[in-house]
Design an enzyme around this catalytic site. Structure first.
Site, short mmCIF file in Angstrom:
data_model
loop_
_atom_site.label_atom_id
_atom_site.label_comp_id
_atom_site.label_asym_id
_atom_site.label_seq_id
_atom_site.Cartn_x
_atom_site.Cartn_y
_atom_site.Cartn_z
N GLY A 13 0.84 -1.20 0.00
CA GLY A 13 0.00 0.00 0.00
C GLY A 13 0.87 1.25 0.00
CE LYS A 34 -3.90 -11.74 4.15
NZ LYS A 34 -4.49 -11.09 5.33
CB THR A 42 -3.39 2.29 -0.67
OG1 THR A 42 -2.72 2.31 0.59
CG2 THR A 42 -2.92 3.45 -1.52
CB ALA A 45 -8.19 5.85 -0.28
CD GLN A 46 -15.45 5.70 -1.62
OE1 GLN A 46 -16.07 6.60 -1.07
NE2 GLN A 46 -15.99 4.55 -1.92
N GLY A 47 -12.17 9.62 -0.81
CA GLY A 47 -12.33 11.06 -0.62
C GLY A 47 -11.11 11.86 -0.98
CD GLU A 113 -12.74 13.93 2.99
OE1 GLU A 113 -12.15 13.47 3.98
OE2 GLU A 113 -12.81 13.34 1.91
CG HIS A 228 -17.08 6.09 6.87
ND1 HIS A 228 -18.23 6.70 6.43
CD2 HIS A 228 -16.06 6.81 6.36
CE1 HIS A 228 -17.90 7.73 5.68
NE2 HIS A 228 -16.59 7.83 5.61
NE ARG A 274 -14.39 9.71 8.45
CZ ARG A 274 -13.45 9.25 7.64
NH1 ARG A 274 -12.65 8.30 8.04
NH2 ARG A 274 -13.31 9.75 6.45
CG HIS A 334 -13.49 3.87 7.39
ND1 HIS A 334 -13.55 3.30 6.13
CD2 HIS A 334 -12.92 5.09 7.21
CE1 HIS A 334 -13.04 4.14 5.24
NE2 HIS A 334 -12.64 5.22 5.88
CD GLU A 358 -6.13 1.29 8.62
OE1 GLU A 358 -6.16 1.59 7.41
OE2 GLU A 358 -7.12 0.84 9.23
NE ARG A 369 -8.80 7.61 9.39
CZ ARG A 369 -9.22 7.61 8.11
NH1 ARG A 369 -8.43 8.09 7.17
NH2 ARG A 369 -10.39 7.15 7.78
CG LEU A 375 -4.97 7.96 1.37
CD1 LEU A 375 -5.72 8.63 0.22
CD2 LEU A 375 -4.38 6.63 0.89
C1 LIG Z 1 -13.10 2.17 1.37
C2 LIG Z 1 -12.01 3.00 2.00
C3 LIG Z 1 -11.92 4.36 1.72
C4 LIG Z 1 -10.93 5.14 2.30
N1 LIG Z 1 -10.83 6.46 1.96
C5 LIG Z 1 -9.78 7.19 2.45
C6 LIG Z 1 -9.57 8.53 2.02
O1 LIG Z 1 -10.29 9.06 1.20
N2 LIG Z 1 -8.50 9.20 2.55
C7 LIG Z 1 -7.65 8.65 3.46
O2 LIG Z 1 -6.69 9.31 3.90
N3 LIG Z 1 -7.84 7.38 3.86
C8 LIG Z 1 -8.86 6.63 3.37
N4 LIG Z 1 -9.02 5.35 3.78
C9 LIG Z 1 -8.02 4.76 4.70
C10 LIG Z 1 -6.72 4.52 3.93
O3 LIG Z 1 -7.04 4.04 2.65
C11 LIG Z 1 -5.83 3.50 4.65
O4 LIG Z 1 -5.71 3.80 6.00
C12 LIG Z 1 -4.43 3.52 4.02
O5 LIG Z 1 -4.53 3.35 2.62
C13 LIG Z 1 -3.59 2.41 4.62
O6 LIG Z 1 -2.41 2.31 3.89
P1 LIG Z 1 -1.36 1.21 4.29
O7 LIG Z 1 -0.23 1.35 3.32
O8 LIG Z 1 -1.03 1.32 5.72
O9 LIG Z 1 -2.13 -0.17 4.11
P2 LIG Z 1 -2.94 -0.86 2.84
O10 LIG Z 1 -3.05 0.11 1.74
O11 LIG Z 1 -4.13 -1.43 3.43
O12 LIG Z 1 -1.91 -1.94 2.43
C14 LIG Z 1 -1.66 -3.06 3.25
C15 LIG Z 1 -0.88 -4.05 2.42
O13 LIG Z 1 -0.42 -5.12 3.24
C16 LIG Z 1 -0.69 -6.35 2.61
N5 LIG Z 1 -0.79 -7.39 3.64
C17 LIG Z 1 -1.66 -7.48 4.69
N6 LIG Z 1 -1.40 -8.59 5.42
C18 LIG Z 1 -0.34 -9.20 4.83
C19 LIG Z 1 0.38 -10.39 5.08
N7 LIG Z 1 0.10 -11.19 6.11
N8 LIG Z 1 1.39 -10.72 4.24
C20 LIG Z 1 1.71 -9.95 3.17
N9 LIG Z 1 1.06 -8.80 2.88
C21 LIG Z 1 0.05 -8.43 3.70
C22 LIG Z 1 -1.99 -6.09 1.85
O14 LIG Z 1 -2.18 -7.05 0.84
C23 LIG Z 1 -1.71 -4.69 1.32
O15 LIG Z 1 -0.90 -4.73 0.17
C24 LIG Z 1 -10.01 4.55 3.20
C25 LIG Z 1 -10.09 3.19 3.49
C26 LIG Z 1 -11.08 2.42 2.89
C27 LIG Z 1 -11.14 0.96 3.21
#
Ligand SMILES: Cc1cc2nc3c(=O)[nH]c(=O)nc-3n(C[C@H](O)[C@H](O)[C@H](O)COP(=O)(O)OP(=O)(O)OC[C@H]3O[C@@H](n4cnc5c(N)ncnc54)[C@H](O)[C@@H]3O)c2cc1C
Length: 521
Positions: A13, A34, A42, A45-47, A113, A228, A274, A334, A358, A369, A375
């Site tokens: 992500g 995974k 990631t 993510a919409q907004g 927002e 959410h 929220r 969420h 996250e 948050r 993001l």
């Molecule tokens: C529907 C939705 C809308 C959102 N909208 C927004 C927004 O508009 N703005 C905002 O700031 N945030 C938003 N968020 C939150 C934000 O998207 C996330 O908090 C952020 O993208 C997390 O990034 P990350 O890199 O930590 O994890 P992720 O992007 O979740 O990536 C985690 C990665 O780890 C991998 N993984 C997990 N477990 C394992 C394992 N055991 N072995 C190997 N790989 C593994 C997954 O496959 C993935 O590739 C939204 C979230 C959702 C669900």
């Protein structure tokens, strides 16, 4: 099979990829992920991404809004790093070709927002994460030092002499592999899948939090779960997120009689934080006994379908017109504010192990948050972790005196029988019922007892297959959440208890963490 890159990054992500880009000039980087590389939150993510780049904005204002949303528990230094360095890293995304919506003069056009005092959320229509993911993957693909291995499920962190030296994963054929590296970054995202109702993709099962806890890293703030308020609630349809940006553009919440009710609960009405909007929805539903819907029908000057194409399409598939129809909504899990405790450079309490995004807990979100800060968190703290991972490993810096209370959970006793109904579906239903938006003393006691027993059974189990590993992650995170929620006898941010409905700064104005209690080695 064992591979030995210089650096190991778990996840693909925003946090993982930004860290990998920072590491690539200093050695070889192996990224394990995974499922498909774009399968995490990631890409969903919409907004948008919050960043203080507008003429009417400043890092100072962004800091104030973040601290206010965090309900007294943000770590100010972490927030300062987030809001201060955010513009630099978002400018870098723009320079790499991120196509965010722009105004007539060609400048990025931020949207508003909830709980932001100005318009500061940059976005690409309503699919911002997809665009950021595209740009980061493009950058990564251009660097031969980075190798991505997909369908690699990490099940274990490898530790030697108290230092993390890599991780073990299972491939698509369920074969075990090891990757050993100088430094390992956990960027495995959140844990929404612990709950039956969530906006999160299927990969967010809290694996990173569980694995880090199992090897002795400190985790904190897991009682703080963000719900959410507005998720599409149509029977038989996925719980699709209806972004905060809809309310930022003026959408109203209506009760079963078609009345806008939020003003009766919150002075900021639909733009309150929220957790408050989500609880108001639950209360209004209880009061009226009818469903709640989101309406944009009164917004004559906005081309709703053009501004929110992805959400419009999801509504259309459910037989609804986002611009005209009241869209049924309810809250769902969420985001998890807590996670693996890190300092501002991603160091955890275990040398050699770093965390960002996250999965981590920098304290940047406090108890709640601020929308669109996650993001940015992944971007800023992913880059910061990547910048120091070449240095000799050491434990994280502290959070400042008096801020943290460490509580060690007991190691499970001998030969505990698993609860008869222990399976993934039951874990998720119990977590939703007992660790949800409104927590009761009976529910918390029941959750604590059941998840403690379930965890003890998982720890005692010798099964090494993927399904058992998955169940163990979900159970471990739910166990830590129930302990934390039962321990914190107050309400704050994403943690609300009916028996302690007020916030108590004198007794609870600090983080609480858990560390695995070690038996004699
Ligand atoms: C529907 C939705 C809308 C959102 N909208 C927004 C927004 O508009 N703005 C905002 O700031 N945030 C938003 N968020 C939150 C934000 O998207 C996330 O908090 C952020 O993208 C997390 O990034 P990350 O890199 O930590 O994890 P992720 O992007 O979740 O990536 C985690 C990665 O780890 C991998 N993984 C997990 N477990 C394992 C394992 N055991 N072995 C190997 N790989 C593994 C997954 O496959 C993935 O590739 C939204 C979230 C959702 C669900």
């Amino acid at each position: 099979m064992t591979t030995q890159p210089d650096f190991l990054v778990l996840g693909s992500g925003i946090a993982a990829l930004r860290a990998a880009l920072a590491l690539a000039s200093r050695g070889s980087v192996c990224v394990l992920t995974k499922g498909e590389p774009d399968q995490g939150s990631t890409g969903w993510a919409q907004g948008g991404i919050a960043v203080a780049m507008g003429d009417d904005d400043s890092p100072r204002l962004h800091l104030e809004d973040t601290l206010a949303a965090g309900d007294g528990l943000c770590e100010p230094d972490a927030v300062r790093a987030l809001v201060g360095e955010g513009p630099r890293y978002v400018s870098e995304l723009l320079a790499w070709g991120a196509r965010f919506d722009r105004d007539a003069q060609g400048r990025p056009a931020p949207t508003r927002e909830a709980a932001h005092s100005v318009r500061r959320v940059l976005h690409a229509d309503d699919a911002t994460g997809r665009e950021i993911s595209r740009v980061l993957h493009e950058q990564v693909a251009a660097l031969p030092a980075i190798t991505i291995i997909d369908h690699a499920i990490v099940t274990e962190l490898l530790c030697e002499g108290g230092v993390c030296v890599g991780a073990a994963y299972r491939d698509a054929q369920d074969r075990r592999h090891e990757v050993r590296a100088r430094a390992t970054l956990l960027a495995t995202g959140g844990a929404g899948q612990v709950f039956a109702q969530t906006t999160n993709p299927t990969v967010t099962t809290g694996d990173g939090m569980a694995m880090a806890f199992e090897v002795g890293a400190e985790v904190a703030d897991l009682e703080f779960v963000q719900f959410h308020p507005t998720v599409l609630d149509v029977p038989g349809r996925p719980r699709f997120l209806l972004s905060e940006a809809l309310r930022g553009e003026g959408a109203r919440l209506l009760n079963v009689a078609g009345e806008a009710f939020m003003g009766r609960y919150e002075s900021a009405a639909e733009l309150a934080p929220r957790d408050r909007v989500a609880r108001a929805i639950v209360r209004e539903r209880q009061r009226t006994g009818g469903p709640i819907s989101l309406s944009m029908a009164h917004l004559r000057d906005l081309d709703v379908h053009a501004r929110f194409p992805q959400i419009s399409e999801a509504c259309r598939e459910a037989g609804l017109d986002l611009a005209r129809d009241p869209v049924p909504v309810s809250p769902a899990v969420h985001y998890v504010m807590g996670g693996v405790v890190t300092d501002l450079d991603g160091r955890t309490s275990l040398p050699g192990l770093y965390a960002a995004g996250e999965v981590a807990c920098t304290g940047v979100h406090g108890a709640n948050r601020l929308a669109s800060n996650s993001l940015l968190e992944g971007l800023v703290f992913g880059a910061r972790a990547g910048a120091v991972m070449g240095e000799p490993p050491r434990v994280r810096d502290g959070w400042g005196p008096g801020r943290l209370v460490a509580c060690a959970p007991a190691v499970p006793g001998p030969a505990v029988e698993a609860p008869a109904d222990l399976d993934v579906a039951t874990v998720r239903l119990r977590a939703w019922r007992d660790l949800g938006l409104v927590r009761t003393p009976e529910g918390l006691q029941a959750a604590d007892a059941w998840f403690t027993q379930a965890r003890a059974a998982c720890v005692a189990s010798t099964a090494g297959d993927l399904a058992s590993a998955q169940l163990r992650s979900l159970v471990t995170v739910a166990y830590l959440m129930s302990r934390a929620a039962l321990r914190r006898e107050e309400s704050r941010g994403g943690h609300y208890r009916t028996d302690f409905p007020e916030r108590h700064d004198d007794t609870w104005g600090h983080h609480c963490s858990d560390v695995l209690q070690r038996t004699a080695e």
